[in-house]
Design a protein around this motif. Structure first.
Motif, PDB file in Angstrom:
ATOM      1  N   ARG A  62      31.433 -28.865 -29.853  1.00  0.00           N
ATOM      2  CA  ARG A  62      29.949 -28.611 -29.740  1.00  0.00           C
ATOM      3  C   ARG A  62      29.297 -29.036 -28.458  1.00  0.00           C
ATOM      4  O   ARG A  62      28.699 -28.510 -27.567  1.00  0.00           O
ATOM      5  CB  ARG A  62      29.269 -28.802 -30.910  1.00  0.00           C
ATOM      6  CG  ARG A  62      29.209 -27.964 -32.266  1.00  0.00           C
ATOM      7  CD  ARG A  62      28.020 -27.916 -33.063  1.00  0.00           C
ATOM      8  NE  ARG A  62      28.107 -29.164 -33.610  1.00  0.00           N
ATOM      9  CZ  ARG A  62      28.864 -29.542 -34.756  1.00  0.00           C
ATOM     10  NH1 ARG A  62      29.399 -28.699 -35.457  1.00  0.00           N
ATOM     11  NH2 ARG A  62      28.418 -30.871 -35.015  1.00  0.00           N
ATOM     12  N   GLU A 104      27.714 -27.118 -25.120  1.00  0.00           N
ATOM     13  CA  GLU A 104      26.341 -27.089 -25.171  1.00  0.00           C
ATOM     14  C   GLU A 104      25.746 -27.065 -23.848  1.00  0.00           C
ATOM     15  O   GLU A 104      24.722 -25.965 -23.763  1.00  0.00           O
ATOM     16  CB  GLU A 104      25.768 -28.737 -25.607  1.00  0.00           C
ATOM     17  CG  GLU A 104      24.469 -28.751 -25.924  1.00  0.00           C
ATOM     18  CD  GLU A 104      23.553 -29.140 -24.849  1.00  0.00           C
ATOM     19  OE1 GLU A 104      22.456 -29.029 -24.579  1.00  0.00           O
ATOM     20  OE2 GLU A 104      24.218 -29.631 -23.592  1.00  0.00           O
ATOM     21  N   LYS A 131      22.885 -23.634 -23.990  1.00  0.00           N
ATOM     22  CA  LYS A 131      21.545 -23.875 -23.742  1.00  0.00           C
ATOM     23  C   LYS A 131      21.077 -23.025 -22.743  1.00  0.00           C
ATOM     24  O   LYS A 131      19.843 -22.919 -22.789  1.00  0.00           O
ATOM     25  CB  LYS A 131      21.333 -25.163 -23.282  1.00  0.00           C
ATOM     26  CG  LYS A 131      21.471 -25.840 -22.180  1.00  0.00           C
ATOM     27  CD  LYS A 131      21.165 -27.117 -21.941  1.00  0.00           C
ATOM     28  CE  LYS A 131      21.487 -27.658 -20.238  1.00  0.00           C
ATOM     29  NZ  LYS A 131      21.175 -28.905 -19.997  1.00  0.00           N
TER      30      LYS A 131
END
Length: 469
Positions: free
Chosen positions: A438, A442, A446
């Protein structure tokens, strides 16, 4: 002694995307690529003569060009077995209630109508070779924004389309650009007038349902000086035991001081060859932002290109690729610096598992007309097992002495030391691995629109089964 259980990182969850509808198409062209097929498509599209001529010229170029000899193996693609035009049993509608139930249900499952109500200022939905739904909020239309399908654009805005169509991606560019020029169908046309800001995104979704078919949508976006737009593109298809082909084209024109963000999730089925071409031309002080996710398909060749044509033009590229068993995903980006003080940042993440192959391929060119150009390339690859492969193939071509160009690449596996550190802090090994993956994606997640960030998290399914026993 108890047998040691290996932790397993699950593949992408595709149940939603692999639901297929019964084929109710009104018409299919003959398989293969002939002058007869091209003329048939042109006639059914009611093309003006210049477009018919363009298609035939593209076909001649296609027949003269060889398949590319670099990149993934696409020798198994047999165009004699591909149907290049599939007309669904639906006319384009401006209301979802007018879309046939089975097609509407498909887009309902994909969340398109719901996203339209919550967070979009316009939606286009293509099913096989035709756009079946299109909408644009009235306040955008009142400001002169045009958002429609390409066929309507040719009828109602022919002068604009004729000026720009396949000028950034000419048929001579490569064999599949020529193929696209011959048989293109559907797609989106967007025109944003000077100083108009489309604050709420537009979205087009392309769904290929037919087996053994190709989808060749054309996207043409023009953002005039001082204007801005966020455009979202999604694509998916169910899995069949025959080859499907995607060879779309995206042409983006970002004028002086304009800004365009183009976000994509490519989630084709595992029998798809995805040979898509995307290119942007950015004028003085313009900004082009790419956000790209590549997850599906058996083979992908996808390298969005940005031409920084005006002084102080900028480009940002953010991408993530996930290759699992049976996938060879060759993705990346290219930038051409063609004016002074231009700048670009390329930031990518690739993940491979279960024998999947992920290749990052980039090309940065700085011409002699681009002093003080700056470009930073960062690509990171994570292999989740010993069977997978990841490669980085960057190319830098710098003609001047005053450029500032940097490249950084990292390739590795999940570190045992990192797992040990996290588990020593009381975190279960399963969750520790999930945290690492993750965290790896990330920076990309985002940058995605909210609903696409959720989709990406569903696609990169990092649920772990088993424990180290």
């Amino acid at each position: 002694m108890a047998e040691k259980k290996k932790t397993y990182i699950e593949d992408i969850e595709r149940t939603l995307y692999d639901i297929r509808n019964e084929d109710h198409s009104l018409y299919k062209s003959k398989s293969g690529l002939t002058e007869e097929v091209v003329l048939d498509i042109s006639k059914r599209k009611h093309d003006p003569q210049w477009m018919t001529d363009f298609r035939l010229k593209s076909l001649a170029i296609y027949n003269q060009m060889a398949l590319p000899t670099w990149g993934p193996d696409i020798s198994s693609l047999n165009m004699d077995e591909i149907v290049t035009y599939v007309q669904p049993d639906a006319k384009m509608a401006g209301s979802w209630k007018d879309v046939p139930t089975d097609i509407k249900d498909t887009f309902d499952r994909l969340g398109i109508p719901d996203a339209e109500q919550k967070s979009l200022s316009g939606v286009g939905a293509q099913y096989d070779s035709e756009v079946v739904y299109h909408s644009l909020q009235q306040n955008m239309a009142d400001q002169g924004v045009i958002y429609t399908d390409m066929e309507t654009a040719i009828r109602e805005h022919e002068d604009i389309v004729k000026e720009y169509f396949m000028t950034l991606i000419p048929p001579k560019d490569h064999k599949f650009a020529a193929l696209h020029g011959a048989v293109w169908s559907g797609g989106s046309f967007v025109y944003v007038p000077e100083n108009v800001h489309v604050d709420i995104p537009l979205q087009s979704y392309f769904r290929l349902n037919a087996a053994g078919a190709g989808q060749f949508e054309h996207t043409l976006i023009i953002v005039e000086p001082g204007a801005s737009l966020h455009f979202i593109e999604g694509c998916s298809a169910p899995k069949y035991n025959v080859t499907n082909l995607h060879a779309g084209a995206v042409e983006l024109f970002v004028k002086e001081g304009a800004r365009l963000r183009y976000s994509t999730i490519e989630n084709w089925s595992r029998n798809m060859m995805n040979l898509n071409t995307k290119r942007a031309l950015v004028e003085k002080d313009g900004i082009m932002e790419w956000v790209s996710g590549s997850f599906g398909s058996h083979v992908s060749c996808l390298y969005p290109c940005t031409i920084l044509h005006g002084e102080h033009a900028r480009c940002e590229f953010t991408g993530v690729t996930f290759a699992a068993k049976g996938q060879d995903l060759d993705t990346g980006a290219s930038v051409i610096h063609a004016a002074p003080h231009t700048s670009a940042n390329i930031n990518t993440r690739t993940i491979s598992k279960d024998g999947g192959k992920a290749t990052y391929r980039s090309a940065v060119k700085v011409t002699k007309n681009a002093p003080y150009a700056q470009c930073s390339v960062n690509c990171e690859s994570l292999m989740l097992d010993n069977a997978s492969r990841s490669d980085t193939l960057p190319t830098m071509d710098v003609e001047g002495d005053e450029a500032n160009i940097g490249h950084e690449a990292k390739i590795g596996r999940i570190s045992d030391e990192a797992i040990f550190y996290l588990t020593s802090r009381g975190i279960e090994e399963k969750e520790a691995r999930a945290m690492i993956v993750r965290g790896f994606v990330e920076p990309i997640a985002k940058e995605l629109p909210l609903e696409y960030a959720v989709e990406m998290n569903n696609l990169v399914n990092i649920e772990l089964e088993g424990t180290m026993g």
